[in-house]
Design a protein around this motif. Sequence first.
Motif, PDB file in Angstrom:
ATOM      1  N   LEU A  68       0.963 -10.055   6.394  1.00  0.00           N
ATOM      2  CA  LEU A  68       2.127  -9.832   7.248  1.00  0.00           C
ATOM      3  C   LEU A  68       3.362  -9.448   6.432  1.00  0.00           C
ATOM      4  O   LEU A  68       4.135  -8.579   6.850  1.00  0.00           O
ATOM      5  CB  LEU A  68       2.403 -11.074   8.100  1.00  0.00           C
ATOM      6  CG  LEU A  68       1.349 -11.375   9.155  1.00  0.00           C
ATOM      7  CD1 LEU A  68       1.672 -12.676   9.870  1.00  0.00           C
ATOM      8  CD2 LEU A  68       1.213 -10.238  10.147  1.00  0.00           C
ATOM      9  N   LEU A  69       3.547 -10.068   5.267  1.00  0.00           N
ATOM     10  CA  LEU A  69       4.674  -9.703   4.411  1.00  0.00           C
ATOM     11  C   LEU A  69       4.520  -8.282   3.867  1.00  0.00           C
ATOM     12  O   LEU A  69       5.500  -7.526   3.797  1.00  0.00           O
ATOM     13  CB  LEU A  69       4.819 -10.705   3.261  1.00  0.00           C
ATOM     14  CG  LEU A  69       5.317 -12.088   3.657  1.00  0.00           C
ATOM     15  CD1 LEU A  69       5.286 -13.026   2.462  1.00  0.00           C
ATOM     16  CD2 LEU A  69       6.699 -12.027   4.274  1.00  0.00           C
ATOM     17  N   PHE A  70       3.292  -7.904   3.508  1.00  0.00           N
ATOM     18  CA  PHE A  70       3.048  -6.536   3.049  1.00  0.00           C
ATOM     19  C   PHE A  70       3.322  -5.541   4.176  1.00  0.00           C
ATOM     20  O   PHE A  70       3.943  -4.500   3.956  1.00  0.00           O
ATOM     21  CB  PHE A  70       1.610  -6.386   2.542  1.00  0.00           C
ATOM     22  CG  PHE A  70       1.291  -5.000   2.096  1.00  0.00           C
ATOM     23  CD1 PHE A  70       1.747  -4.522   0.877  1.00  0.00           C
ATOM     24  CD2 PHE A  70       0.545  -4.154   2.901  1.00  0.00           C
ATOM     25  CE1 PHE A  70       1.473  -3.224   0.463  1.00  0.00           C
ATOM     26  CE2 PHE A  70       0.258  -2.864   2.504  1.00  0.00           C
ATOM     27  CZ  PHE A  70       0.731  -2.399   1.279  1.00  0.00           C
ATOM     28  N   PHE A  71       2.879  -5.869   5.384  1.00  0.00           N
ATOM     29  CA  PHE A  71       3.133  -5.001   6.536  1.00  0.00           C
ATOM     30  C   PHE A  71       4.634  -4.863   6.777  1.00  0.00           C
ATOM     31  O   PHE A  71       5.130  -3.762   7.030  1.00  0.00           O
ATOM     32  CB  PHE A  71       2.425  -5.538   7.784  1.00  0.00           C
ATOM     33  CG  PHE A  71       2.752  -4.764   9.027  1.00  0.00           C
ATOM     34  CD1 PHE A  71       2.328  -3.461   9.179  1.00  0.00           C
ATOM     35  CD2 PHE A  71       3.499  -5.343  10.032  1.00  0.00           C
ATOM     36  CE1 PHE A  71       2.634  -2.734  10.322  1.00  0.00           C
ATOM     37  CE2 PHE A  71       3.815  -4.631  11.173  1.00  0.00           C
ATOM     38  CZ  PHE A  71       3.380  -3.322  11.321  1.00  0.00           C
ATOM     39  N   LEU A  72       5.361  -5.971   6.681  1.00  0.00           N
ATOM     40  CA  LEU A  72       6.808  -5.931   6.873  1.00  0.00           C
ATOM     41  C   LEU A  72       7.473  -5.041   5.820  1.00  0.00           C
ATOM     42  O   LEU A  72       8.359  -4.238   6.137  1.00  0.00           O
ATOM     43  CB  LEU A  72       7.381  -7.350   6.813  1.00  0.00           C
ATOM     44  CG  LEU A  72       8.862  -7.494   7.097  1.00  0.00           C
ATOM     45  CD1 LEU A  72       9.179  -7.056   8.529  1.00  0.00           C
ATOM     46  CD2 LEU A  72       9.291  -8.940   6.889  1.00  0.00           C
ATOM     47  N   TYR A  73       7.036  -5.154   4.566  1.00  0.00           N
ATOM     48  CA  TYR A  73       7.558  -4.308   3.499  1.00  0.00           C
ATOM     49  C   TYR A  73       7.290  -2.831   3.801  1.00  0.00           C
ATOM     50  O   TYR A  73       8.189  -1.985   3.699  1.00  0.00           O
ATOM     51  CB  TYR A  73       6.924  -4.706   2.160  1.00  0.00           C
ATOM     52  CG  TYR A  73       7.159  -3.708   1.068  1.00  0.00           C
ATOM     53  CD1 TYR A  73       8.394  -3.618   0.436  1.00  0.00           C
ATOM     54  CD2 TYR A  73       6.153  -2.827   0.671  1.00  0.00           C
ATOM     55  CE1 TYR A  73       8.619  -2.682  -0.569  1.00  0.00           C
ATOM     56  CE2 TYR A  73       6.369  -1.898  -0.325  1.00  0.00           C
ATOM     57  CZ  TYR A  73       7.600  -1.827  -0.941  1.00  0.00           C
ATOM     58  OH  TYR A  73       7.808  -0.892  -1.914  1.00  0.00           O
ATOM     59  N   GLU A  74       6.056  -2.496   4.169  1.00  0.00           N
ATOM     60  CA  GLU A  74       5.702  -1.108   4.486  1.00  0.00           C
ATOM     61  C   GLU A  74       6.471  -0.604   5.701  1.00  0.00           C
ATOM     62  O   GLU A  74       6.864   0.569   5.753  1.00  0.00           O
ATOM     63  CB  GLU A  74       4.196  -0.983   4.726  1.00  0.00           C
ATOM     64  CG  GLU A  74       3.366  -1.119   3.478  1.00  0.00           C
ATOM     65  CD  GLU A  74       3.550   0.027   2.505  1.00  0.00           C
ATOM     66  OE1 GLU A  74       3.689   1.185   2.954  1.00  0.00           O
ATOM     67  OE2 GLU A  74       3.576  -0.239   1.293  1.00  0.00           O
ATOM     68  N   LEU A  75       6.694  -1.474   6.672  1.00  0.00           N
ATOM     69  CA  LEU A  75       7.430  -1.114   7.879  1.00  0.00           C
ATOM     70  C   LEU A  75       8.877  -0.757   7.535  1.00  0.00           C
ATOM     71  O   LEU A  75       9.401   0.272   7.983  1.00  0.00           O
ATOM     72  CB  LEU A  75       7.389  -2.269   8.877  1.00  0.00           C
ATOM     73  CG  LEU A  75       7.942  -2.042  10.256  1.00  0.00           C
ATOM     74  CD1 LEU A  75       7.070  -1.056  11.014  1.00  0.00           C
ATOM     75  CD2 LEU A  75       7.988  -3.366  11.010  1.00  0.00           C
ATOM     76  N   ILE A  76       9.508  -1.574   6.721  1.00  0.00           N
ATOM     77  CA  ILE A  76      10.893  -1.313   6.326  1.00  0.00           C
ATOM     78  C   ILE A  76      10.975  -0.031   5.494  1.00  0.00           C
ATOM     79  O   ILE A  76      11.853   0.818   5.720  1.00  0.00           O
ATOM     80  CB  ILE A  76      11.475  -2.521   5.567  1.00  0.00           C
ATOM     81  CG1 ILE A  76      11.648  -3.706   6.524  1.00  0.00           C
ATOM     82  CG2 ILE A  76      12.803  -2.169   4.903  1.00  0.00           C
ATOM     83  CD1 ILE A  76      11.952  -5.020   5.845  1.00  0.00           C
ATOM     84  N   LYS A  77      10.065   0.119   4.548  1.00  0.00           N
ATOM     85  CA  LYS A  77      10.049   1.311   3.693  1.00  0.00           C
ATOM     86  C   LYS A  77       9.869   2.582   4.533  1.00  0.00           C
ATOM     87  O   LYS A  77      10.585   3.573   4.336  1.00  0.00           O
ATOM     88  CB  LYS A  77       8.927   1.185   2.661  1.00  0.00           C
ATOM     89  CG  LYS A  77       8.916   2.273   1.625  1.00  0.00           C
ATOM     90  CD  LYS A  77       7.880   1.995   0.555  1.00  0.00           C
ATOM     91  CE  LYS A  77       6.521   2.418   1.049  1.00  0.00           C
ATOM     92  NZ  LYS A  77       5.478   2.400   0.020  1.00  0.00           N
ATOM     93  N   ILE A  97      -1.482   0.874  10.781  1.00  0.00           N
ATOM     94  CA  ILE A  97      -1.107   2.236  10.389  1.00  0.00           C
ATOM     95  C   ILE A  97      -0.257   2.881  11.471  1.00  0.00           C
ATOM     96  O   ILE A  97       0.775   3.490  11.187  1.00  0.00           O
ATOM     97  CB  ILE A  97      -2.369   3.077  10.086  1.00  0.00           C
ATOM     98  CG1 ILE A  97      -3.024   2.590   8.793  1.00  0.00           C
ATOM     99  CG2 ILE A  97      -2.034   4.560  10.006  1.00  0.00           C
ATOM    100  CD1 ILE A  97      -4.379   3.189   8.525  1.00  0.00           C
ATOM    101  N   SER A  98      -0.656   2.722  12.727  1.00  0.00           N
ATOM    102  CA  SER A  98       0.082   3.343  13.834  1.00  0.00           C
ATOM    103  C   SER A  98       1.457   2.707  14.041  1.00  0.00           C
ATOM    104  O   SER A  98       2.389   3.382  14.471  1.00  0.00           O
ATOM    105  CB  SER A  98      -0.715   3.241  15.133  1.00  0.00           C
ATOM    106  OG  SER A  98      -1.859   4.062  15.056  1.00  0.00           O
ATOM    107  N   LEU A  99       1.591   1.428  13.747  1.00  0.00           N
ATOM    108  CA  LEU A  99       2.879   0.759  13.910  1.00  0.00           C
ATOM    109  C   LEU A  99       3.867   1.111  12.799  1.00  0.00           C
ATOM    110  O   LEU A  99       5.056   0.873  12.934  1.00  0.00           O
ATOM    111  CB  LEU A  99       2.685  -0.762  13.967  1.00  0.00           C
ATOM    112  CG  LEU A  99       2.068  -1.290  15.254  1.00  0.00           C
ATOM    113  CD1 LEU A  99       1.715  -2.761  15.115  1.00  0.00           C
ATOM    114  CD2 LEU A  99       3.010  -1.074  16.430  1.00  0.00           C
TER     115      LEU A  99
END
Length: 158
Positions: free
Chosen positions: A61-70, A110-112
């Motif tokens: 979840l933290l990795f997803f949050l990082y990728e989302l922000i980036k 990926i889609s999010l």
Amino acid sequence: MKNKFLSNILLTFVWVALTGDFSVENYLFGFFLNFHILWLITVGRKRSKYFLIVPKVIILLLFFLYELIKANLEVAYEVITPKLNMTPGIIMVPLDVKSDIGITVLANMISLTPGTLSLDVSNDKKVLFVHAMYIKDKEKFIRGIKDGFERRIMEVLS
């Protein structure tokens, strides 16, 4: 594993009710506090997979949050600049994850993420078709998905 998770959730609600603070921070604090209490209670006994999976889910979840922000910053920059820097394309990403739930979670993550969209999965479930706004290096893009999302999802599901 279900029993420990349900125990943790129940203890978290008890914690929140006893403290009288219904903020998100208090829920998270209660969850982590109870996770560690349950972990301490099982010292010396055979520990369940629950104590291995929860940290992996948090890391995912933290990795997803990082990728989302980036990705949000990258797309926002594209929107506010007059020159288009996009190099869009569709990439075939070979899949190592085999379960339907793993493929679904990967495709949804990926889609999010802004700038990418999961289009389809091959009939044999070996390839995921992904549209991306920024494909400068095809191999680097594929490696990013495989070493990022897919590897972490497989760790959670194993």
